[in-house]
Motif scaffolding. Structure first.
Motif, PDB file in Angstrom:
ATOM      1  N   ASN A  95      45.614  37.509  23.431  1.00 54.55           N
ATOM      2  CA  ASN A  95      45.709  37.747  24.878  1.00 54.55           C
ATOM      3  C   ASN A  95      47.134  37.621  25.378  1.00 54.55           C
ATOM      4  N   LYS A  96      47.979  36.887  24.675  1.00 54.13           N
ATOM      5  CA  LYS A  96      49.354  36.681  25.113  1.00 54.13           C
ATOM      6  C   LYS A  96      50.172  37.972  25.049  1.00 54.13           C
ATOM      7  N   GLU A  97      49.807  38.897  24.200  1.00 52.70           N
ATOM      8  CA  GLU A  97      50.608  40.105  24.008  1.00 52.70           C
ATOM      9  C   GLU A  97      50.169  41.275  24.866  1.00 52.70           C
ATOM     10  N   LYS A  98      49.063  41.162  25.562  1.00 52.56           N
ATOM     11  CA  LYS A  98      48.578  42.287  26.365  1.00 52.56           C
ATOM     12  C   LYS A  98      49.498  42.506  27.556  1.00 52.56           C
ATOM     13  N   PRO A  99      49.829  43.739  27.853  1.00 53.62           N
ATOM     14  CA  PRO A  99      50.650  44.008  29.039  1.00 53.62           C
ATOM     15  C   PRO A  99      49.831  43.754  30.298  1.00 53.62           C
ATOM     16  N   PRO A 100      50.486  43.426  31.407  1.00 47.38           N
ATOM     17  CA  PRO A 100      49.729  43.187  32.641  1.00 47.38           C
ATOM     18  C   PRO A 100      48.977  44.439  33.068  1.00 47.38           C
ATOM     19  N   ARG A 101      47.774  44.239  33.614  1.00 43.81           N
ATOM     20  CA  ARG A 101      46.915  45.353  33.999  1.00 43.81           C
ATOM     21  C   ARG A 101      47.266  45.806  35.408  1.00 43.81           C
ATOM     22  N   ARG A 102      47.487  47.086  35.580  1.00 41.93           N
ATOM     23  CA  ARG A 102      47.790  47.650  36.892  1.00 41.93           C
ATOM     24  C   ARG A 102      46.526  48.275  37.452  1.00 41.93           C
ATOM     25  N   ARG A 103      46.128  47.820  38.617  1.00 43.09           N
ATOM     26  CA  ARG A 103      44.894  48.321  39.217  1.00 43.09           C
ATOM     27  C   ARG A 103      45.179  49.588  40.015  1.00 43.09           C
ATOM     28  N   ILE A 104      44.414  50.629  39.736  1.00 49.06           N
ATOM     29  CA  ILE A 104      44.568  51.890  40.455  1.00 49.06           C
ATOM     30  C   ILE A 104      43.829  51.807  41.791  1.00 49.06           C
ATOM     31  N   PHE A 105      42.704  51.093  41.798  1.00 50.97           N
ATOM     32  CA  PHE A 105      41.873  50.929  42.988  1.00 50.97           C
ATOM     33  C   PHE A 105      41.947  49.454  43.382  1.00 50.97           C
ATOM     34  N   PRO A 106      42.881  49.094  44.281  1.00 49.48           N
ATOM     35  CA  PRO A 106      43.133  47.679  44.580  1.00 49.48           C
ATOM     36  C   PRO A 106      41.900  46.947  45.121  1.00 49.48           C
ATOM     37  N   ILE A 107      41.902  45.632  44.937  1.00 46.66           N
ATOM     38  CA  ILE A 107      40.758  44.820  45.331  1.00 46.66           C
ATOM     39  C   ILE A 107      40.526  44.890  46.836  1.00 46.66           C
ATOM     40  N   LEU A 153      41.101  47.300  48.830  1.00 50.44           N
ATOM     41  CA  LEU A 153      40.499  48.589  49.166  1.00 50.44           C
ATOM     42  C   LEU A 153      39.032  48.626  48.723  1.00 50.44           C
ATOM     43  N   ARG A 154      38.727  47.969  47.598  1.00 52.06           N
ATOM     44  CA  ARG A 154      37.338  47.881  47.158  1.00 52.06           C
ATOM     45  C   ARG A 154      36.488  47.156  48.196  1.00 52.06           C
ATOM     46  N   LEU A 155      37.016  46.067  48.747  1.00 51.94           N
ATOM     47  CA  LEU A 155      36.265  45.311  49.745  1.00 51.94           C
ATOM     48  C   LEU A 155      35.994  46.140  50.989  1.00 51.94           C
ATOM     49  N   ILE A 156      36.973  46.908  51.425  1.00 51.89           N
ATOM     50  CA  ILE A 156      36.797  47.768  52.598  1.00 51.89           C
ATOM     51  C   ILE A 156      35.755  48.845  52.321  1.00 51.89           C
ATOM     52  N   VAL A 157      35.835  49.474  51.159  1.00 48.47           N
ATOM     53  CA  VAL A 157      34.884  50.537  50.810  1.00 48.47           C
ATOM     54  C   VAL A 157      33.471  49.971  50.701  1.00 48.47           C
ATOM     55  N   ILE A 158      33.310  48.803  50.096  1.00 49.47           N
ATOM     56  CA  ILE A 158      31.979  48.197  49.969  1.00 49.47           C
ATOM     57  C   ILE A 158      31.421  47.836  51.336  1.00 49.47           C
ATOM     58  N   THR A 159      32.264  47.332  52.233  1.00 54.50           N
ATOM     59  CA  THR A 159      31.809  47.001  53.585  1.00 54.50           C
ATOM     60  C   THR A 159      31.340  48.250  54.323  1.00 54.50           C
ATOM     61  N   ILE A 160      32.090  49.330  54.201  1.00 47.41           N
ATOM     62  CA  ILE A 160      31.704  50.589  54.849  1.00 47.41           C
ATOM     63  C   ILE A 160      30.406  51.127  54.256  1.00 47.41           C
ATOM     64  N   LEU A 161      30.276  51.067  52.939  1.00 47.68           N
ATOM     65  CA  LEU A 161      29.047  51.554  52.298  1.00 47.68           C
ATOM     66  C   LEU A 161      27.832  50.710  52.718  1.00 47.68           C
ATOM     67  N   CYS A 162      28.019  49.402  52.879  1.00 44.18           N
ATOM     68  CA  CYS A 162      26.918  48.547  53.344  1.00 44.18           C
ATOM     69  C   CYS A 162      26.505  48.912  54.770  1.00 44.18           C
TER      70      CYS A 162
END
Length: 107
Positions: free
Chosen positions: A44-56, A58-67
């Protein structure tokens, strides 16, 4: 340094244990895959940092709208199909005032 049963030296302090984790021999280990060939496994130490294409956020906003959309659609189905009313009447304030009056038994 103390030794373990296999004869390897064990770190006694955090600094020494951290240095052993940075040792490339300690990080990579050889394993055999299902075909029997050796391959190096990354830790796990060698893995490059993960870049999120769909930020958290924005996910919360989309889930709230869908609800909210699911709630409105459910109210329209319940009032229009099951309750024999007009589905768009759910969006009117007068409908909710009437329902509130029935629920609290005030006229």
């Amino acid at each position: 340094m103390p030794t373990n049963p296999t004869g390897q030296k064990q770190p006694t302090t955090r600094k020494q244990s951290k240095n052993t984790l940075e040792d490339p021999k300690a990080i990579k280990k050889e394993t055999k895959d299902k075909h029997g060939s050796n391959k190096k496994v990354r830790s796990n130490k060698e893995k490059p940092p993960r870049r999120r294409i769909f930020p958290i956020w924005l996910r919360l906003i989309v889930i709230t709208i869908l609800c909210a959309v699911a709630l409105i659609v459910g109210l329209m189905v319940g009032y229009g199909v099951l309750g024999d009313g007009q589905p768009l009447d759910v969006l009117k304030l007068e409908t909710w005032e009437h329902i509130w009056n029935i629920a609290t038994k005030t006229e």
